[in-house]
Design an enzyme around this catalytic site. Structure first.
Site, PDB file in Angstrom:
ATOM      1  CB  THR A  58      -0.928  -0.022   1.240  1.00 12.64           C
ATOM      2  OG1 THR A  58      -1.788  -1.155   1.111  1.00 12.64           O
ATOM      3  CG2 THR A  58      -1.767   1.230   1.346  1.00 12.64           C
ATOM      4  CB  SER A  85       2.680  -8.033   1.801  1.00 12.35           C
ATOM      5  OG  SER A  85       1.368  -8.082   2.306  1.00 12.35           O
ATOM      6  CB  THR A  90       0.392  -3.450   6.319  1.00 10.99           C
ATOM      7  OG1 THR A  90      -0.856  -3.357   5.644  1.00 10.99           O
ATOM      8  CG2 THR A  90       1.127  -2.127   6.278  1.00 10.99           C
ATOM      9  CG  ASP A  91      -2.843  -7.199   3.745  1.00  9.43           C
ATOM     10  OD1 ASP A  91      -3.172  -6.352   4.603  1.00  9.43           O
ATOM     11  OD2 ASP A  91      -3.384  -7.275   2.634  1.00  9.43           O
TER      12      ASP A  91
HETATM   13  N1  GLU Z   1      -2.344  -4.047   2.073  1.00  7.19           N
HETATM   14  C1  GLU Z   1      -1.830  -4.746   0.944  1.00  7.19           C
HETATM   15  C2  GLU Z   1      -0.580  -5.544   1.302  1.00  7.19           C
HETATM   16  O1  GLU Z   1      -0.372  -5.964   2.386  1.00  7.19           O
HETATM   17  C3  GLU Z   1      -1.422  -3.851  -0.142  1.00  7.19           C
HETATM   18  C4  GLU Z   1      -2.332  -3.731  -1.278  1.00  7.19           C
HETATM   19  C5  GLU Z   1      -1.533  -3.553  -2.558  1.00  7.19           C
HETATM   20  O2  GLU Z   1      -0.395  -3.086  -2.523  1.00  7.19           O
HETATM   21  O3  GLU Z   1      -2.049  -3.955  -3.583  1.00  7.19           O
HETATM   22  O4  GLU Z   1       0.225  -5.781   0.495  1.00  7.19           O
END
Ligand code: GLU
Length: 358
Positions: free
Chosen positions: A40, A77, A111-112
């Site tokens: 993100t 992620s 962050t996920d």
């Molecule tokens: N929150 C998502 C992650 O952990 C990011 C979404 C994205 O970059 O597409 O990667």
């Protein structure tokens, strides 16, 4: 305070750019490398920001560190593969080994699954210099994007000499958490990364980077996990315990070729339904099981086998003889330690030792 010291401080304050603390100025010449993987923090509508564009977002960056950048990937992620984990760790190790003058490395991540990538680096980067993992909850096209502030803090932490020897650090929201302990605790809120039970390692404030706790467990430069010859990580799955759960899932991951299973158990190690029988099925086929807790914090205690004459049923005896306690490692972290342990040994006593040292 002596007059000479007073005069020196007056001169120093006069030459500092407005808003720059003495602590920040001390690290301005420290070189830090950004390795961007996406997430993100870079997910701008209309096209993801590159590593170079991310650096350009941070105002007055040269007051804090000299930052160079490279693009490793630019994906969310959860899209990173385990092979990319191996490559990322090898890349960070290489960058640090090739450049002894580098103060530290910053890795951006979505962050996920950030806490997983960070813990993998915590166990496999073999350097005392800090590896700081950073992300953002709001993307660059959203009002209140906090990515630039988090990046600036991450660079300051990577540049700070007091960050050395603390393993991989996760920096968001002005807080420094250990990769070993940090969890994403909320799906959407900014203040999501937290270390349940123990609290932050340190803080990034106007006056500098301040630590209040240290890491006692083995990691990075004291780790035995050398990925040099490793081309693939062994399959380890995580299985959740819930009321009346069927053991079928455990049996099917065994049949699918898992080398290890982490059970996210109820309380301090309880299973439910027919899971215990399925764990015995796993043990009979040489699959290791690690008991962790689904509670979000706390320990699963290693168990000693009771003497034979106490008459414990054979099935339970076997389960205790084979199972490994995750102690205070969360299920996701226990999975990573078990994967790495299995790259080195298939001796249950050795794996137990690792769970008590890392
Ligand atoms: N929150 C998502 C992650 O952990 C990011 C979404 C994205 O970059 O597409 O990667």
């Amino acid at each position: 305070m002596g007059r000479v010291v007073q005069a020196f401080i007056l001169v120093l304050v006069a030459v500092l750019p407005a808003g720059t603390s003495i602590a920040a100025q001390e690290t301005a010449s420290a070189r830090v490398r950004l390795i961007a993987t996406g997430g993100t923090i870079s997910n701008r509508e209309g096209g993801r920001l590159t590593a170079k564009e991310l650096i350009e977002l941070v105002p007055n960056l040269t007051n804090y560190a000299q930052v160079e950048a490279e693009q490793f990937a630019n994906v969310s992620s959860s899209q990173l593969t385990l092979n990319q984990w191996l490559q990322l760790s090898q890349r960070v190790n290489h960058v640090l080994a090739e450049d002894p003058g580098l103060a530290g490395v910053v890795v951006t991540s979505g962050t996920d699954t950030l806490e997983e990538t960070a813990y993998f680096l915590h166990l496999t980067v073999r350097s005392e210099r800090p590896v700081v993992v950073v992300g953002a909850m709001r993307n660059p096209s959203t009002l209140g994007y906090e990515g630039a502030a988090n990046l600036q803090q991450a660079f300051r932490v990577a540049a700070a000499p007091q960050s050395r020897g603390k393993g991989a650090l996760v920096v968001l929201n002005g807080e420094i958490n250990s990769a070993r302990e940090v969890t994403k605790t909320d799906s959407l809120r900014l203040h999501t990364f937290a270390t349940r039970g123990y609290g932050v390692l340190g803080l990034v404030d106007r006056d500098g980077v301040v630590y209040y706790r240290d890491m006692l467990r083995r990691h990075t430069y004291r780790s035995e996990f050398d990925l040099a010859g490793v081309t693939e990580l062994p399959r380890v799955d995580v299985i959740l315990v819930y009321q009346g759960a069927s053991g079928d899932l455990i049996e099917s991951v065994v049949d699918a070729g898992a080398h290890g299973i982490v059970v996210a158990a109820a309380g301090a190690g309880a299973t439910s339904g027919t899971q215990n029988e399925a764990i015995a099925y796993a043990h009979k086929r040489g699959v290791f099981t690690v008991m962790s807790t689904r509670t979000g914090s706390g320990r699963v205690i290693p168990r000693q086998l009771p003497p034979l004459e106490q008459g414990m049923p054979e099935g339970r005896r076997l389960n205790i003889a084979h199972r490994i306690a995750a102690q205070d490692l969360a299920p996701l972290k226990a999975r990573i330690l078990l994967m790495l342990a299995l790259t080195r040994t298939s001796d249950v006593t050795e794996i137990r030792r690792m769970f008590s040292e890392y």
